[in-house]
Write an enzyme that holds these catalytic residues in place. Sequence first.
Site, short mmCIF file in Angstrom:
data_model
loop_
_atom_site.label_atom_id
_atom_site.label_comp_id
_atom_site.label_asym_id
_atom_site.label_seq_id
_atom_site.Cartn_x
_atom_site.Cartn_y
_atom_site.Cartn_z
N THR A 1 0.84 -1.20 0.00
CA THR A 1 0.00 0.00 0.00
C THR A 1 0.87 1.26 0.00
O THR A 1 0.61 2.22 -0.73
CB THR A 1 -0.89 0.01 1.26
OG1 THR A 1 -1.60 -1.22 1.31
CG2 THR A 1 -1.85 1.17 1.27
N HIS B 1 2.39 1.88 -3.38
CA HIS B 1 1.43 2.49 -4.31
C HIS B 1 1.30 4.00 -4.04
O HIS B 1 1.21 4.80 -4.97
CB HIS B 1 0.05 1.84 -4.17
CG HIS B 1 0.00 0.41 -4.63
ND1 HIS B 1 0.67 -0.03 -5.74
CD2 HIS B 1 -0.64 -0.66 -4.13
CE1 HIS B 1 0.44 -1.32 -5.90
NE2 HIS B 1 -0.34 -1.74 -4.93
ZN ZN Z 1 0.22 -3.45 5.16
#
Ligand code: ZN
Length: 342
Positions: A40, A43
């Site tokens: 995450t 990203h």
């Molecule tokens: Zn994580």
Amino acid sequence: MKALVKQGPGEGLEYVDIPTPVPERHDVLIRVLRTGICGTDLHIFDGNPWATRTVRTPRVVGHEFVGEIAAVGPGVGGLLPGQLVSAEGHLTCNSCVNCQADRKHLCRAAQGLGVQRDGAFAEYLVLPAESVWVHRPGVPLDVAAMFDAFGNAVHVADAFPLRDRTVLVTGAGPIGAMAVAVARHRGARLIAVSDLSPFRLDLARRAGAHLVVQAGEQPVDPAALGQEQGFDIGFEMSGNPSAQSDLIAAMAHGGRIAALGLPDEDVPTDWSDISLRMLTIQGISGRKVFDTWHTMADLLDDGLDLSFAVTDHFAAQDYEKAFATAARGDAGKVILDWAPRD
Ligand SMILES: [Zn+2]
Ligand SMILES: [Zn+2]
């Protein structure tokens, strides 16, 4: 305090000074010791379309951490300064149907730490006391720093009973490799793992995989792996469309897949194949909140060893090197060091 902040659209993060947050009545102030870099965060660093859509800037990023309680609000009971803590990275609304029925992992309004609210890549963070997890004695700091990711692995591995089952895992990043370790601990009969990266296949071997397949070089063929009937259980950890179709094709009739990986693009799906072979695909997101956290702590108490999963450490100010390392295929979990433990 210092923090890693996403300042706006586009690539990169900045290591900047911002005000130290102040805990309100039911909050806890945590001094961050170590943080784990997650997909995450990569990203968000890249500023991909999902991140641009989802993250309001400026935003302190990050959700995997271990720290020490520095102060508690006046309405907080049962937590004390100095305790070693992490936190559930999904903050639930507590008022939707699922939250009220004690299925908080299915909250439809959950906020992600470091995504919809300021996160853990900072010297301090403030969280509601109800999100905080106090570690049991003896948990290594590196393992505590990635508890949130370990929880993804446990959520996947415990989606279906594994004892004496054959398991195919597509994707051996840190979460995939930790899911292999849990599957081995749960008594799976055979665990095969595919990944593009030789480094990650080695990580999977160290986690307890019986067989590894270098995708792209070799076909992921159940017969070639001694499983003519196909695999009983699949863990989809890669988000890679060709890995996803390999996995579906390699399942036994009646096979069951726990699917955590998120593809960047739309993937065509052959529904007749799924129906005719009576496959089950269970989507997995996050953890079953503290239900999973207790299971994680029990697994560590039972001797589950995750020391293979952390491969790199960087000082917080060297975050650019750390993110570049985490983005390559030849790293496991990459840890940023914020402060030593007192
Ligand atoms: Zn994580
Ligand atoms: Zn809710």
